[in-house]
Design a protein around this motif. Structure first.
Motif, mmCIF file in Angstrom:
data_model
loop_
_atom_site.group_PDB
_atom_site.id
_atom_site.type_symbol
_atom_site.label_atom_id
_atom_site.label_comp_id
_atom_site.label_asym_id
_atom_site.label_seq_id
_atom_site.Cartn_x
_atom_site.Cartn_y
_atom_site.Cartn_z
ATOM 1 N N PHE A 144 0.867 -1.184 0.000
ATOM 2 C CA PHE A 144 0.000 0.000 0.000
ATOM 3 C C PHE A 144 0.905 1.236 0.000
ATOM 4 C CE2 PHE A 144 -2.641 -3.368 1.610
ATOM 5 C CZ PHE A 144 -3.872 -3.154 0.992
ATOM 6 N N GLU A 145 1.981 1.092 -0.733
ATOM 7 C CA GLU A 145 3.032 2.107 -0.652
ATOM 8 C C GLU A 145 2.680 3.385 -1.424
ATOM 9 O OE1 GLU A 145 6.762 0.724 -1.996
ATOM 10 O OE2 GLU A 145 7.872 1.928 -0.541
ATOM 11 N N SER A 146 2.068 3.199 -2.577
ATOM 12 C CA SER A 146 1.713 4.390 -3.345
ATOM 13 C C SER A 146 0.691 4.007 -4.394
ATOM 14 C CB SER A 146 2.942 4.989 -4.026
ATOM 15 O OG SER A 146 3.283 4.230 -5.166
ATOM 16 N N ASN A 202 -7.925 8.454 -1.215
ATOM 17 C CA ASN A 202 -7.208 7.176 -1.276
ATOM 18 C C ASN A 202 -5.914 7.095 -0.476
ATOM 19 O OD1 ASN A 202 -5.778 8.890 -3.086
ATOM 20 N ND2 ASN A 202 -4.827 7.069 -3.987
ATOM 21 N N GLN A 203 -5.514 8.201 0.146
ATOM 22 C CA GLN A 203 -4.357 8.164 1.035
ATOM 23 C C GLN A 203 -4.879 8.176 2.472
ATOM 24 O OE1 GLN A 203 -0.753 10.583 -0.306
ATOM 25 N NE2 GLN A 203 -2.432 11.795 -1.109
ATOM 26 N N GLN A 204 -4.466 7.235 3.268
ATOM 27 C CA GLN A 204 -4.945 7.130 4.644
ATOM 28 C C GLN A 204 -3.765 7.204 5.607
ATOM 29 O OE1 GLN A 204 -8.161 6.987 5.695
ATOM 30 N NE2 GLN A 204 -8.777 7.322 3.558
ATOM 31 N N GLU A 242 4.323 3.561 3.852
ATOM 32 C CA GLU A 242 5.319 4.599 4.097
ATOM 33 C C GLU A 242 5.247 5.159 5.516
ATOM 34 O OE1 GLU A 242 6.580 8.701 1.886
ATOM 35 O OE2 GLU A 242 5.644 7.180 0.627
ATOM 36 N N ASP A 243 6.387 5.271 6.161
ATOM 37 C CA ASP A 243 6.458 6.019 7.416
ATOM 38 C C ASP A 243 6.365 7.488 7.041
ATOM 39 O OD1 ASP A 243 6.832 3.641 8.670
ATOM 40 O OD2 ASP A 243 8.945 3.964 9.174
ATOM 41 N N TRP A 244 5.412 8.193 7.608
ATOM 42 C CA TRP A 244 5.124 9.547 7.150
ATOM 43 C C TRP A 244 5.905 10.604 7.929
ATOM 44 C CZ3 TRP A 244 3.276 10.831 2.700
ATOM 45 C CH2 TRP A 244 2.809 12.124 2.468
ATOM 46 N N PHE A 248 -0.997 4.644 4.222
ATOM 47 C CA PHE A 248 -1.418 3.508 3.403
ATOM 48 C C PHE A 248 -2.201 4.078 2.223
ATOM 49 C CE2 PHE A 248 -0.548 -0.478 5.693
ATOM 50 C CZ PHE A 248 -0.022 0.041 6.875
ATOM 51 N N VAL A 249 -1.849 3.641 1.026
ATOM 52 C CA VAL A 249 -2.469 4.203 -0.167
ATOM 53 C C VAL A 249 -3.153 3.098 -0.979
ATOM 54 C CG1 VAL A 249 -2.056 5.606 -2.233
ATOM 55 C CG2 VAL A 249 -0.548 5.830 -0.254
#
Lengths: 340, 340, 340, 340
Positions: free
Chosen positions: C4-6, C287-289, C308-310, C322-323
């Motif tokens: 769920f990276e991008s 779609n980005q959570q 991704e660690d944000w 998560f994307v």
């Protein structure tokens, strides 16, 4: 009308006018290849105890900043400065015009904090996406700052040391360098100043010259810097005009003497303000002084003396700026006292 | 040593030095907002019979060229010039540095031919792939040219008329404008010059000033041109220095008087060369004179007088340049005659 | 491994692959002058109810941002964006490389506040020194933002209205436009979106295409925009590749259908996170959570799923992203549920 | 209608379409960090016998030229090219947009002459005013040239040797590299090509790919070239699309096989033209063929086959260009023969 509006309201120190007049009809080679420019460079290197330095003369501050910064950055690099830095605010985007981003840190009365600089650089390289961002390629600080404050030797050392650890040059905007170095609060000796940075410029426009800034690359100039100056439209045909001015200013310490005078005038001016019960907005030890007053009082004063409204403080009060210079007669300071 | 090397070897006309001296300690607002700059602008507008014009003062020629050109072109546009045009050769790529291509036409003793310009533009727009090329957005010519030659009124009209048909401005680099307008060969009246182009600059650096070029936008300046000047690092803090110089030059026609003197000196100098049997390389009617001599003769002369080797002519001979200026004493011309 | 990276980890919607394959050996004119590009433009104009619009296809987001921004700004102008705006952070200074400053405002979960924008502009023009600063020439916002949030119709209207009052265009970065417009939280109809801005782009790369962004100038393109695209190195030789993709995406509403799917997947994913007791970092309706978890938990999860660690939240916790995308199978979301 | 208009009228070699289709739903990291890109780079290095090289994939030719050139020049440098070089004509000033001048030499059927290059450089540094000019910082040539001609090994060596003597890199635009290397007239082995220059790119767009150019820095890339690509808007999010294409092209020598096919088709086409009594305009040994015909004949032919009018030859005749590619069926060449 009495004016404390800025340090570039007058012409030049009379000694400069005299020499311009005396040498006026001499014929010299152009573009700074004359004997006066040579002599001025030697005197500057001596004053700052720099042997291997390269010195160049440019006309104005914004020009100097954008030319020097562009010459030392690669296309993918930006320059780190505090948000109040002159290059980020009052230069009409001259740095961005050359293709480089100004990366901003928070200021502390106009100053950069070495710890925050280091934290920024550390976080930058720790970020996995840093290659998608502007690479920091230079640090820019002003001495004194836009608020008249100066860095202590320890503070400069700390910043320079961070720069060295990250292999990026430290550039000091010295538009008012003399006023900083001659401040009573300054603990950096002229002869050690250059060891605390990689490139700096000595402001002439605001410290006794008609115009002119002397750029000093402490360890030698970037390749083809002469061509870079020309490309930036910053090369004077009659380069001797710059050479003559700096030669005069760096003969018998004139630059420093007149700078000290301005600082003394500023100090007296501050004393008068404090006596009259005004509060400082920022406690500046150099030739720019900032006080707080009511909007009404500022409006009244504007009828009698020229000065700059700096920024709002609260609903009723603003900060104002009074500037002395090499040319400020003590009489003007006293006259101001009578008005306040 | 006698020097005919260039027209920027001396300082300024003495009247300028006097006024700088007299006004030195006056306090004026910065950035060209002073009374001297205002007065100079009015005098220039009067001299060139321009009411709606906007006048700005910049420091040097390369700076002026790149600032004006960039301010009038859109990103996708380039500037048309002849191959010998100053912007294409001796400005270190200052125009390209702002992102614009110099589109070159053939020169004719330094001049652009209106017919060739028109042919270029016609062919450009007839080419089906022109949208993949740099769009011509301005025409640049020098008056006088880098070879001292000047355009006749008919020639200027013809070029301007092509520009108007293609809706692109005509910009005249007048680094030596005075020497062109005061030439005996010139048939353009000062008061009609501005009607033959859209923007031009009046060179001060080479015609009596310490430095300074006055840009004249005949029909008004591009939006925010002040900001553009600042962004190019071309804004003088002590703008009055420029105002004062141009105010002096445009008082009682001083600019034109001293330019005529230079042309007269050039004419005498040419007479002497011709008498001595030298041939002109280009027959220039202004202050730059070009002669042909053997390499050996040139080498000998270099020991006695400063001048520039211009370009090779053939195996044994080169072209050389001798330049007079507002500051050339007739004695120097006569002394040169004794040396030749 | 589950990812769920991008939203750009897969290729393109299968319908696009099919058409590329079917048309592969057709011969068409280059540079976007083919029938597929024409057809795609008409469909986009119909979808957004725009008659007078000009549509262009570019390859990627950073390229589109810098090309559009540079084409609409004059040299002395900058673009206003919030500090988290993509152009100010993750585009390697592409905007500055074209000579323009990004002027930053504070963000609110990635969004610009109309009131703060107005205050900025008002203060700018009230400052007596504004001509020494970069003139604001455009406003840039992202829809959805870099945090997945979207503007309500009222918010967009308010920003657009400020822009109109100051005569500066509003540019919407729609790299994920479909995901914004199809969000359940969105109250802007596709057919009215274009009336709320001046120029926007429809992201293809992240919404079903192999690559490609469709720029829509609502009221017509800047002069010579085709040449500008070429100059920026952004013109595809085989332009039909872009035309074909957008033609497919805008046939029978495919673009919007697949965007809605991604939003639904995101909504289910969020439901699962909340059920499992995680907290949202930002409450994104697209779609980005973004969720908060301990560093330890994040580290464990990285072994089983890509995300991704944000950014850090506090000493022990970080925000993670998560994307979902048009390509996310529901099975992947359920599988993630089993892992959490 | 039959078309010999260009080598970018079709899509991609079918093997590429197949692999795009097969891998379409795989999830890979973005920005070229995927396994296909890695594999493609290794294959390219093997094909060209380069160990220490760095390979990057960009989208198109103009983009590649301006990105590579800007990354290797310092601000004060320009790039030397012949007047017909693609960067100087049909790239809308993309190089100048990055701030660099294209310094032009005369072409010889599209080629640069090593002797003339050396003479230029020698004269440049012999000129006392060279520091006022753009410093030559790179040499750009095309292989094959815009006229289909190629350099012999001796010619390349001679140019490279001049470059090395002046310490400036030689950059080869290989938009059609395959067609050059596979020409019967070529005497440079693929494995020695890289030793004759410092950086080159392998054109994919015109030789079998949908799009894509592989830049090869023979001795390693400039620092932060990844960031430079991003800054130029040239970084593909789904970088694997480039990797996959080049991986396919460099598997089992596909790139060279299909290039050879195009050259063979060109050779047959030329044979037919000559048989029919046409004269070549330039004798090209690669996939671009140039013939002379009357304007009237060209006009007639345009009704039956697509090709490009290249340039006027005299009052009645023009030169025309016919281009074959990897996709040209032999049947098309024969069909053309029937029309001629």
């Amino acid at each position: 009308m009495l004016s404390f509006e800025s340090d570039y309201t007058e012409g030049a120190h009379p000694a400069i006018i005299s020499r311009l007049s005396e040498t006026n009809l001499e014929q010299t080679p152009g573009y700074g290849l004359d004997k006066y420019s040579e002599s001025a460079k030697e005197k500057i290197k001596a004053a700052f105890a720099l042997e291997g330095a390269d010195v160049f003369f440019l006309v104005g501050g914004t020009q100097t900043n954008s030319t020097v910064i562009a010459s030392m950055l690669r296309d993918y690099e930006g320059v780190i400065a505090v948000g109040t830095g002159h290059i980020g605010v009052h230069e009409s985007g001259a740095v961005e015009y050359t293709g480089h981003k100004v990366l901003t840190l928070k200021d502390h009365e106009g100053k950069m904090d070495a710890g925050e600089l280091e934290a920024y650089l550390k976080a930058f390289y720790a970020d996995g996406t840093y290659e998608h961002m502007v690479i920091p390629g230079m640090v820019y600080i002003s001495f004194p700052t836009e608020f008249g404050t100066i860095y202590s030797k320890e503070e400069m050392k700390a910043i320079h040391s961070v720069c060295q650890r990250y292999s990026i040059p430290l550039f000091v905007d010295g538009a008012r360098l003399g006023y900083g170095l001659m401040s009573e609060a300054n603990d950096i000796d002229v002869k050690e100043f250059a060891s605390l940075c990689d490139v700096f410029y000595i402001g002439g426009t605001k410290v006794g010259a008609l115009f002119g800034e002397a750029v000093v690359f402490c360890g030698g100039a970037p390749a083809h810097f002469f061509t870079t100056i020309k490309q930036h439209g910053a090369l004077m045909a009659k380069g001797r005009l710059l050479g003559l001015q700096f030669d005069t200013l760096f003969t018998d310490g004139l630059y420093f003497k007149i700078a000290r005078h301005a600082d003394e005038m500023a100090s007296r001016l501050k004393g008068i303000f404090l006596e009259k019960g005004y509060e400082t907005f920022i406690d500046s030890p150099t030739n720019q002084q900032f006080f707080i007053m009511t909007r009404r009082r500022a409006a009244e004063l504007h009828d009698k003396v020229r000065f700059e409204d700096w920024c709002p403080v609260d609903k009723d009060r603003i900060a104002v700026r009074f500037v002395t210079s090499w040319a400020t007669p003590v009489g003007n300071v006293l006259a101001l006292g009578n008005i306040l």
